[in-house]
Design a protein around this motif. Sequence first.
Motif, mmCIF file in Angstrom:
data_model
loop_
_atom_site.group_PDB
_atom_site.id
_atom_site.type_symbol
_atom_site.label_atom_id
_atom_site.label_comp_id
_atom_site.label_asym_id
_atom_site.label_seq_id
_atom_site.Cartn_x
_atom_site.Cartn_y
_atom_site.Cartn_z
ATOM 1 N N LEU A 122 11.754 -7.787 -4.053
ATOM 2 C CA LEU A 122 12.529 -8.696 -3.192
ATOM 3 C C LEU A 122 12.126 -8.545 -1.728
ATOM 4 C CD1 LEU A 122 16.091 -8.439 -4.813
ATOM 5 C CD2 LEU A 122 14.455 -10.341 -4.985
ATOM 6 N N ASN A 123 12.029 -7.297 -1.249
ATOM 7 C CA ASN A 123 11.678 -7.065 0.159
ATOM 8 C C ASN A 123 10.327 -7.659 0.512
ATOM 9 O OD1 ASN A 123 14.002 -5.691 0.599
ATOM 10 N ND2 ASN A 123 13.075 -3.639 0.597
ATOM 11 N N LEU A 124 9.375 -7.532 -0.409
ATOM 12 C CA LEU A 124 8.030 -8.028 -0.117
ATOM 13 C C LEU A 124 7.876 -9.490 -0.525
ATOM 14 C CD1 LEU A 124 5.857 -4.885 -1.033
ATOM 15 C CD2 LEU A 124 6.727 -5.614 1.190
ATOM 16 N N LYS A 125 8.999 -10.108 -0.900
ATOM 17 C CA LYS A 125 9.031 -11.543 -1.257
ATOM 18 C C LYS A 125 8.024 -11.874 -2.358
ATOM 19 C CE LYS A 125 10.687 -13.069 3.288
ATOM 20 N NZ LYS A 125 12.048 -12.541 3.001
ATOM 21 N N ILE A 126 7.954 -10.993 -3.340
ATOM 22 C CA ILE A 126 7.093 -11.239 -4.495
ATOM 23 C C ILE A 126 7.862 -12.090 -5.503
ATOM 24 C CG2 ILE A 126 5.717 -10.117 -6.327
ATOM 25 C CD1 ILE A 126 4.807 -9.563 -3.395
ATOM 26 N N ALA A 127 9.183 -11.986 -5.458
ATOM 27 C CA ALA A 127 10.040 -12.788 -6.338
ATOM 28 C C ALA A 127 11.191 -13.347 -5.501
ATOM 29 C CB ALA A 127 10.577 -11.924 -7.475
ATOM 30 N N PRO A 128 11.667 -14.560 -5.832
ATOM 31 C CA PRO A 128 12.698 -15.207 -5.022
ATOM 32 C C PRO A 128 14.110 -14.675 -5.297
ATOM 33 C CG PRO A 128 12.030 -16.665 -6.809
ATOM 34 C CD PRO A 128 11.190 -15.435 -6.920
ATOM 35 N N VAL A 136 8.813 -9.376 -12.477
ATOM 36 C CA VAL A 136 7.700 -8.749 -11.769
ATOM 37 C C VAL A 136 7.667 -7.252 -12.099
ATOM 38 C CG1 VAL A 136 6.827 -8.109 -9.486
ATOM 39 C CG2 VAL A 136 7.635 -10.442 -9.906
ATOM 40 N N ALA A 137 8.837 -6.607 -12.069
ATOM 41 C CA ALA A 137 8.914 -5.173 -12.364
ATOM 42 C C ALA A 137 8.438 -4.894 -13.783
ATOM 43 C CB ALA A 137 10.350 -4.668 -12.172
ATOM 44 N N ASP A 138 8.845 -5.723 -14.715
ATOM 45 C CA ASP A 138 8.437 -5.523 -16.105
ATOM 46 C C ASP A 138 6.914 -5.623 -16.240
ATOM 47 O OD1 ASP A 138 9.181 -5.108 -18.916
ATOM 48 O OD2 ASP A 138 8.353 -7.127 -19.187
ATOM 49 N N GLY A 145 2.011 1.294 -19.036
ATOM 50 C CA GLY A 145 2.425 1.738 -20.366
ATOM 51 C C GLY A 145 3.922 1.927 -20.512
ATOM 52 N N LEU A 146 4.719 1.321 -19.622
ATOM 53 C CA LEU A 146 6.185 1.390 -19.744
ATOM 54 C C LEU A 146 6.709 -0.050 -19.823
ATOM 55 C CD1 LEU A 146 6.744 4.097 -16.980
ATOM 56 C CD2 LEU A 146 7.100 4.437 -19.432
ATOM 57 N N SER A 147 8.037 -0.212 -19.808
ATOM 58 C CA SER A 147 8.602 -1.558 -19.753
ATOM 59 C C SER A 147 9.961 -1.472 -19.082
ATOM 60 C CB SER A 147 8.767 -2.136 -21.163
ATOM 61 O OG SER A 147 9.809 -1.444 -21.828
ATOM 62 N N TYR A 148 10.448 -2.614 -18.627
ATOM 63 C CA TYR A 148 11.767 -2.646 -17.966
ATOM 64 C C TYR A 148 12.842 -2.152 -18.932
ATOM 65 C CZ TYR A 148 15.342 -4.154 -14.748
ATOM 66 O OH TYR A 148 16.379 -4.153 -13.871
ATOM 67 N N ARG A 171 5.393 0.839 -9.103
ATOM 68 C CA ARG A 171 5.958 0.310 -7.865
ATOM 69 C C ARG A 171 4.850 -0.139 -6.907
ATOM 70 N NH1 ARG A 171 10.003 3.419 -3.863
ATOM 71 N NH2 ARG A 171 8.306 4.927 -3.937
ATOM 72 N N ALA A 172 3.786 0.656 -6.856
ATOM 73 C CA ALA A 172 2.657 0.304 -5.980
ATOM 74 C C ALA A 172 2.015 -1.018 -6.414
ATOM 75 C CB ALA A 172 1.625 1.425 -5.971
ATOM 76 N N LEU A 173 2.083 -1.326 -7.712
ATOM 77 C CA LEU A 173 1.425 -2.544 -8.208
ATOM 78 C C LEU A 173 2.235 -3.813 -7.954
ATOM 79 C CD1 LEU A 173 0.042 -1.323 -11.656
ATOM 80 C CD2 LEU A 173 -1.269 -1.835 -9.578
ATOM 81 N N ILE A 174 3.506 -3.666 -7.634
ATOM 82 C CA ILE A 174 4.390 -4.835 -7.544
ATOM 83 C C ILE A 174 3.870 -5.934 -6.611
ATOM 84 C CG2 ILE A 174 6.663 -5.526 -6.608
ATOM 85 C CD1 ILE A 174 7.843 -3.500 -8.515
ATOM 86 N N PRO A 175 3.407 -5.619 -5.400
ATOM 87 C CA PRO A 175 2.910 -6.721 -4.565
ATOM 88 C C PRO A 175 1.477 -7.160 -4.894
ATOM 89 C CG PRO A 175 2.852 -4.684 -3.330
ATOM 90 C CD PRO A 175 3.449 -4.343 -4.663
ATOM 91 N N ASN A 176 0.905 -6.656 -5.993
ATOM 92 C CA ASN A 176 -0.492 -6.989 -6.286
ATOM 93 C C ASN A 176 -1.403 -6.622 -5.121
ATOM 94 O OD1 ASN A 176 -1.915 -7.948 -8.456
ATOM 95 N ND2 ASN A 176 -0.654 -9.816 -8.524
ATOM 96 N N PRO A 177 -1.385 -5.365 -4.695
ATOM 97 C CA PRO A 177 -2.104 -4.978 -3.471
ATOM 98 C C PRO A 177 -3.615 -5.032 -3.673
ATOM 99 C CG PRO A 177 -1.398 -3.019 -4.639
ATOM 100 C CD PRO A 177 -0.818 -4.195 -5.397
#
Length: 292
Positions: A122-128, A136-138, A145-148, A171-177
Amino acid sequence: MTDAPVLDIRAVRKVYKAGGLFSAKTLNAVDNVSITLDPKPQVFSIVGESGSGKTTLARMVLRLVEPTEGTISLLGRPLAGKGVERISDFEFRRLVQPIFQNPFEAFSAYLPIESYLIRTALNLKIAPNEAGAKEVADGALRSVGLSYERIRGKYIRQFSGGELQRLSIARALIPNPRLIVADEPVSMVDASLRMSIVNLFKQIKEEKDVSFVYITHDLSTAYYLSDTVVIMNKGRIVDAGKPQDILNNPTEAYTRELMDAIPRLGERWPEIDLLKAAEETPSRTAPMRSRG
Ligand SMILES: Nc1ncnc2c1ncn2[C@@H]1O[C@H](COP(=O)(O)OP(=O)(O)O)[C@@H](O)[C@H]1O
Ligand SMILES: [Mg+2]
């Protein structure tokens, strides 16, 4: 899109005061370091013993510390300065993500883990909205190798160090860095789980358009994982090249010392032998050859 290097470190120096408040002594924690990562996804390793300046360099790339001299650019845009070209904090956090040594410090004990992932999205506006953030987290969790479903409602005490490091990676992958800077990410993880985390970096690099700066004191994981390795000693880069070239033909006595610190190379990390065989690199007893 740009052809500019993902990361361009030019003649960077970090000088600290040494020897107490009233001492005039200084220390070059990082001394005239230049590194360029072309845009292709890659793992770039920085290897050196404790005190060689690795963390200081990482913190400058993460904009947590300012260089005393030199410049650092991301995709052709400087991290520091006052010009319009300077990357904003928001952009920076979408482009560059850190992974630190201690996964237990990455999350508070009082919040369920998923709330970090959702907040980041949410903070990085990856999802509305929250529903989008969960998706996105899932996705990020599945990349490690995990899931929500598996982590929902859980707190850090319910995870092992290895799982927490996977969660930090998610968590690092969330914004697609474009760049992940990992400072000794497996040195606090059980030896039996290290290889699986290291393999994850390789896999993520191949699947996503992301490069890694992987920092370690352990030449064997760097060798296994990297496209390029630089060896740091006393703040300076003393050796650099493809991992197999460095191992087969170390130019520095210091690099040889780091190699000697690997007990029975190949037995501790059997995968290294597989990799060696796959790439048909000459054995370590083969005659020295010049670096191409
Ligand atoms: N904030 C600081 N103030 C003074 N000296 C520092 C500071 N941070 C690091 N140093 C010194 O800089 C050198 C490099 O440290 P560091 O970057 O942490 O190396 P590494 O991560 O390779 O162990 C060390 O001699 C360390 O004591
Ligand atoms: Mg360090």
